[in-house]
Motif scaffolding. Sequence first.
Motif, PDB file in Angstrom:
ATOM      1  N   ILE A 298       9.638   3.553   4.432  1.00  0.00           N
ATOM      2  CA  ILE A 298       9.887   2.398   5.306  1.00  0.00           C
ATOM      3  C   ILE A 298       9.475   2.710   6.746  1.00  0.00           C
ATOM      4  O   ILE A 298       8.793   1.912   7.395  1.00  0.00           O
ATOM      5  N   MET A 299       9.885   3.875   7.221  1.00  0.00           N
ATOM      6  CA  MET A 299       9.553   4.232   8.607  1.00  0.00           C
ATOM      7  C   MET A 299       8.041   4.245   8.803  1.00  0.00           C
ATOM      8  O   MET A 299       7.520   3.744   9.790  1.00  0.00           O
ATOM      9  N   GLN A 300       7.353   4.829   7.832  1.00  0.00           N
ATOM     10  CA  GLN A 300       5.901   4.913   7.946  1.00  0.00           C
ATOM     11  C   GLN A 300       5.275   3.517   7.855  1.00  0.00           C
ATOM     12  O   GLN A 300       4.370   3.184   8.622  1.00  0.00           O
ATOM     13  N   ALA A 301       5.760   2.698   6.935  1.00  0.00           N
ATOM     14  CA  ALA A 301       5.176   1.366   6.745  1.00  0.00           C
ATOM     15  C   ALA A 301       5.335   0.532   8.013  1.00  0.00           C
ATOM     16  O   ALA A 301       4.408  -0.152   8.441  1.00  0.00           O
ATOM     17  N   LEU A 302       6.501   0.602   8.618  1.00  0.00           N
ATOM     18  CA  LEU A 302       6.730  -0.164   9.851  1.00  0.00           C
ATOM     19  C   LEU A 302       5.800   0.314  10.963  1.00  0.00           C
ATOM     20  O   LEU A 302       5.234  -0.485  11.708  1.00  0.00           O
ATOM     21  N   SER A 303       5.621   1.619  11.058  1.00  0.00           N
ATOM     22  CA  SER A 303       4.788   2.115  12.148  1.00  0.00           C
ATOM     23  C   SER A 303       3.313   1.841  11.876  1.00  0.00           C
ATOM     24  O   SER A 303       2.527   1.685  12.805  1.00  0.00           O
ATOM     25  N   VAL A 304       2.945   1.764  10.604  1.00  0.00           N
ATOM     26  CA  VAL A 304       1.555   1.444  10.266  1.00  0.00           C
ATOM     27  C   VAL A 304       1.204   0.018  10.718  1.00  0.00           C
ATOM     28  O   VAL A 304       0.107  -0.238  11.203  1.00  0.00           O
ATOM     29  N   VAL A 305       2.149  -0.916  10.591  1.00  0.00           N
ATOM     30  CA  VAL A 305       1.887  -2.282  11.065  1.00  0.00           C
ATOM     31  C   VAL A 305       1.537  -2.240  12.552  1.00  0.00           C
ATOM     32  O   VAL A 305       0.594  -2.891  13.005  1.00  0.00           O
ATOM     33  N   ASP A 306       2.284  -1.452  13.303  1.00  0.00           N
ATOM     34  CA  ASP A 306       2.066  -1.402  14.745  1.00  0.00           C
ATOM     35  C   ASP A 306       0.822  -0.599  15.135  1.00  0.00           C
ATOM     36  O   ASP A 306       0.108  -0.967  16.057  1.00  0.00           O
ATOM     37  N   ASP A 307       0.612   0.519  14.427  1.00  0.00           N
ATOM     38  CA  ASP A 307      -0.364   1.495  14.948  1.00  0.00           C
ATOM     39  C   ASP A 307      -1.645   1.662  14.133  1.00  0.00           C
ATOM     40  O   ASP A 307      -2.665   2.039  14.676  1.00  0.00           O
ATOM     41  N   SER A 308      -1.578   1.488  12.816  1.00  0.00           N
ATOM     42  CA  SER A 308      -2.799   1.713  12.021  1.00  0.00           C
ATOM     43  C   SER A 308      -2.949   0.661  10.930  1.00  0.00           C
ATOM     44  O   SER A 308      -2.780   0.968   9.746  1.00  0.00           O
ATOM     45  N   PRO A 309      -3.261  -0.580  11.320  1.00  0.00           N
ATOM     46  CA  PRO A 309      -3.312  -1.678  10.355  1.00  0.00           C
ATOM     47  C   PRO A 309      -4.287  -1.444   9.205  1.00  0.00           C
ATOM     48  O   PRO A 309      -4.116  -2.034   8.132  1.00  0.00           O
ATOM     49  N   GLU A 310      -5.269  -0.548   9.398  1.00  0.00           N
ATOM     50  CA  GLU A 310      -6.210  -0.307   8.296  1.00  0.00           C
ATOM     51  C   GLU A 310      -5.521   0.331   7.086  1.00  0.00           C
ATOM     52  O   GLU A 310      -5.991   0.227   5.964  1.00  0.00           O
ATOM     53  N   GLU A 311      -4.380   0.975   7.325  1.00  0.00           N
ATOM     54  CA  GLU A 311      -3.653   1.590   6.203  1.00  0.00           C
ATOM     55  C   GLU A 311      -2.618   0.649   5.608  1.00  0.00           C
ATOM     56  O   GLU A 311      -1.900   1.005   4.673  1.00  0.00           O
ATOM     57  N   LEU A 312      -2.519  -0.548   6.190  1.00  0.00           N
ATOM     58  CA  LEU A 312      -1.399  -1.419   5.822  1.00  0.00           C
ATOM     59  C   LEU A 312      -1.363  -1.844   4.348  1.00  0.00           C
ATOM     60  O   LEU A 312      -0.298  -1.787   3.742  1.00  0.00           O
ATOM     61  N   PRO A 313      -2.489  -2.256   3.744  1.00  0.00           N
ATOM     62  CA  PRO A 313      -2.368  -2.767   2.371  1.00  0.00           C
ATOM     63  C   PRO A 313      -1.700  -1.781   1.414  1.00  0.00           C
ATOM     64  O   PRO A 313      -0.756  -2.132   0.702  1.00  0.00           O
ATOM     65  N   ARG A 314      -2.193  -0.544   1.409  1.00  0.00           N
ATOM     66  CA  ARG A 314      -1.632   0.429   0.472  1.00  0.00           C
ATOM     67  C   ARG A 314      -0.188   0.760   0.832  1.00  0.00           C
ATOM     68  O   ARG A 314       0.676   0.899  -0.028  1.00  0.00           O
ATOM     69  N   MET A 315       0.066   0.887   2.139  1.00  0.00           N
ATOM     70  CA  MET A 315       1.408   1.249   2.592  1.00  0.00           C
ATOM     71  C   MET A 315       2.403   0.130   2.270  1.00  0.00           C
ATOM     72  O   MET A 315       3.554   0.390   1.897  1.00  0.00           O
ATOM     73  N   ALA A 316       1.957  -1.118   2.422  1.00  0.00           N
ATOM     74  CA  ALA A 316       2.853  -2.241   2.142  1.00  0.00           C
ATOM     75  C   ALA A 316       3.196  -2.300   0.662  1.00  0.00           C
ATOM     76  O   ALA A 316       4.346  -2.552   0.280  1.00  0.00           O
ATOM     77  N   SER A 317       2.203  -2.030  -0.187  1.00  0.00           N
ATOM     78  CA  SER A 317       2.489  -2.045  -1.623  1.00  0.00           C
ATOM     79  C   SER A 317       3.397  -0.880  -2.014  1.00  0.00           C
ATOM     80  O   SER A 317       4.283  -1.022  -2.849  1.00  0.00           O
ATOM     81  N   LEU A 318       3.158   0.274  -1.404  1.00  0.00           N
ATOM     82  CA  LEU A 318       4.052   1.404  -1.657  1.00  0.00           C
ATOM     83  C   LEU A 318       5.480   1.046  -1.258  1.00  0.00           C
ATOM     84  O   LEU A 318       6.427   1.248  -2.025  1.00  0.00           O
ATOM     85  N   ALA A 319       5.630   0.489  -0.064  1.00  0.00           N
ATOM     86  CA  ALA A 319       6.975   0.194   0.439  1.00  0.00           C
ATOM     87  C   ALA A 319       7.668  -0.848  -0.436  1.00  0.00           C
ATOM     88  O   ALA A 319       8.831  -0.687  -0.813  1.00  0.00           O
ATOM     89  N   LYS A 320       6.940  -1.901  -0.783  1.00  0.00           N
ATOM     90  CA  LYS A 320       7.605  -2.964  -1.562  1.00  0.00           C
ATOM     91  C   LYS A 320       7.962  -2.464  -2.962  1.00  0.00           C
ATOM     92  O   LYS A 320       9.064  -2.710  -3.460  1.00  0.00           O
ATOM     93  N   ALA A 321       7.036  -1.744  -3.595  1.00  0.00           N
ATOM     94  CA  ALA A 321       7.321  -1.228  -4.940  1.00  0.00           C
ATOM     95  C   ALA A 321       8.506  -0.254  -4.898  1.00  0.00           C
ATOM     96  O   ALA A 321       9.420  -0.318  -5.730  1.00  0.00           O
ATOM     97  N   GLN A 322       8.479   0.632  -3.926  1.00  0.00           N
ATOM     98  CA  GLN A 322       9.540   1.643  -3.821  1.00  0.00           C
ATOM     99  C   GLN A 322      10.900   0.991  -3.590  1.00  0.00           C
ATOM    100  O   GLN A 322      11.896   1.365  -4.201  1.00  0.00           O
ATOM    101  N   LEU A 323      10.931   0.009  -2.708  1.00  0.00           N
ATOM    102  CA  LEU A 323      12.209  -0.635  -2.399  1.00  0.00           C
ATOM    103  C   LEU A 323      12.675  -1.546  -3.539  1.00  0.00           C
ATOM    104  O   LEU A 323      13.867  -1.695  -3.761  1.00  0.00           O
TER     105      LEU A 323
END
Lengths: 379, 394
Positions: A298-323
């Motif tokens: 979660i911490m990483q996914a939130l910071s990716v939205v702010d700082d590295s949007p190019e990583e967002l798709p994979r990170m968002a799917s990881l976060a949603k699946a994990q949660l």
Amino acid sequence: MALVLNEEQRALRDAAHDFLASEAPVEALRKLRDDRDPLGYAPGLWQQMAQMGWASIILPESYGGLDFGFQGLGVVLEETGRTLAASPLFASAVVGASAVLLGGSEAQKEALLPAIAAGELTLALALEESNHHRPTRIATTAVASADSFILNGDKCFVLDGHSADKLLVVARSAGEQDDSEGLSLFLVDRQASGVTCTRTHLMDSRNAASLSLDNVSVAAADVIGEVGNAWPVLEQVLDRGRVAIAAEMMGCALECFERTVAYLKEREQFGALIGSFQALQHRASHMQAELELARSVIMQALSVVDDSPEELPRMASLAKAQLNELVKLVSNEAVQMHGGIGVTDELEIGLFLKRARVTMQIFGDSGFHKDRYATLCGY
Amino acid sequence: MEDLEQFRLEVRQWLEANCPESQRQPMPPEEQYWGGRRGKFASEDARLWFERMRDKGWVAPEWPTEYGGGGLSPQQGKILAEEMKALRCRKPIFGLGLWMLGPALLEYGNEEQKQRHLRAIVNGEARWCQGYSEPGSGSDLASLQCKAEDKGDHFLVNGSKIWTTKADQCDWIFCLVRTDPDAKKQEGISFLLIDMDDPGISTTPIELISGESEFCQTFFDNVKVPKENLVGELNQGWSVAKALLVHERKLMSEIGSDSPRQVLVPNAAAREYAEFVDGRLADPELRRRLAEYDMRMQAIGLTHFRTFEEKVAGQRSAAPLIMKYAGTEAEKQKSELLLAIMGSRGLGWEGKEFSEAEIDTVRNWAMSYAMTIAGGTSEIQLNVIAKNVLQLPQ
């Protein structure tokens, strides 16, 4: 540093925690449910949230926002997850605001964002048309006519749809079903002629609606973004929504878990506290491990939205699946470990269980996100 | 921050200038240098690389300089590790002394012990093994029976230790021994350093289901150990043991990313061994398992980063305590997944019909079972979390 909270974020979290504990505890949701409240949330509470800046956390200062980013938003959403606080925060101030911010023209942003930030205007995204999250499976049509568009179609699972002032409708002006091309985003007044919005009563006592669009006319000026090319913006909006709802789910899981661990320390059977039984200890410890892993994600996914949007798709799917998996595990174990009272309506654990199930379907279940993650990894 | 970027630049330049080309290739396990009297360098380059790193203090980058370390801060240590990884520099030396005993000695050893043993570790003069478990004391470690009797100027040690890694190759062993048979079990244990050349010590290798024999049973028959080899107070060895276990568990939680074997990587293995249709892994079950594994590893990797950031920020969380459990369970998940991906090619045990990587992968699968047992079983880890994190009644 992205994986630990800074001082400002900790202060925001503590303030949110205290505010929600006194103004929107779990009993407040129960009362909305029992009173069959037509709006499904307390407008006074929403005004207070807006006054504290929650409706504008992610918005730039130039549109009346706090500009705290998603890492700031995350701590607030996590706290709302802890008390199951009902409000348009997610649907309007996160999803709706992101769509306008990422897709809107300067004029649209100036017209809409300050009002959203002030809590005076609420939006809702009308996307889904099938039983499962299939964001490109859009049959709702948009036909150009002079300087307007005519919309026809049906939408379901529109979060906060029945109470929103305006709806962001995803419709197709070109392409086949499941094509990501040919989609457009329209801003439609909920009270517009031809719009029928019906509240659906879901298990979590929160708000969702189904929507029918019958020859609804939308001015060309109310298209958000490019006609026929809404997908790149929509996908980003959905990913931001996935990360945000995952942050709320983290709070829901933590609260449910902490209440369960507390119960293990007070309930006696066979002359001993049940928390001393290894059969329960190992399951509780396993949940703690899963919570720690989810926390990092979660911490990483939130910071990716702010700082590295190019990583967002994979990170968002990881976060949603994990949660998704986490809230399922924790809410199920919470009921089982509470035993008989776990299945009574009197205990609040049941409310967490039900909210968990609804959030698991929002913007993609585990199957959807594992599939997407696999595709993004190249297999 | 600027200083750290400057440091990174200097590190990179130094590594580029000093790490021989041959030491920037993947290392087969037989070329690892473990030090000690029986340690051998695989090549002159390996010796040179080790000596340069030793002289720079970077064999133990974060240990104080007075014991031969590099005196680096955790942030600098992380940068060095990152730069070494980026340039694919081999680790100049391996060993339990470096990873486990050293950190414990820094905390609990006296000045003389630190001077003597830390330097010997850094200089590659002493290879260490661990004497914790006994045939009758596995998960219930504190029930250990190997005894050390006080004989005035020395301890007399009798008993045996099991799972002593490569004991037949080691110079020294750090041992938990019973020094007070009448006290409560955790309170009668001491932490002793024993020279493997002492008369009365013998070792027998144990063959494992992986076909390897990296562990031994080690026997002590009237072994005389000087009093100066006691670490910490008499009968207070359990505290030292627990501190050392923290280092061991951290090490084990990270071991998957640093395997000496040529084990296949699931994602790449899927391309080689499984069927793809239109760029997509055809078997939905394998595809789901692979995604779950990759997700898990990403979550674990992020948690390692978070633990580090918390350490730097002076914050504490429960994350370090769950990592041995999560990391080793994920290692097993990976091994099982690889076998599934490889199908019948994942059954090869030996011979020319199979590639080295295939056989290593299969052997590693067999070895992965030890991961959730050694250093405290997964069940023991869950007990520890229940007690220390959740504070559940005992």
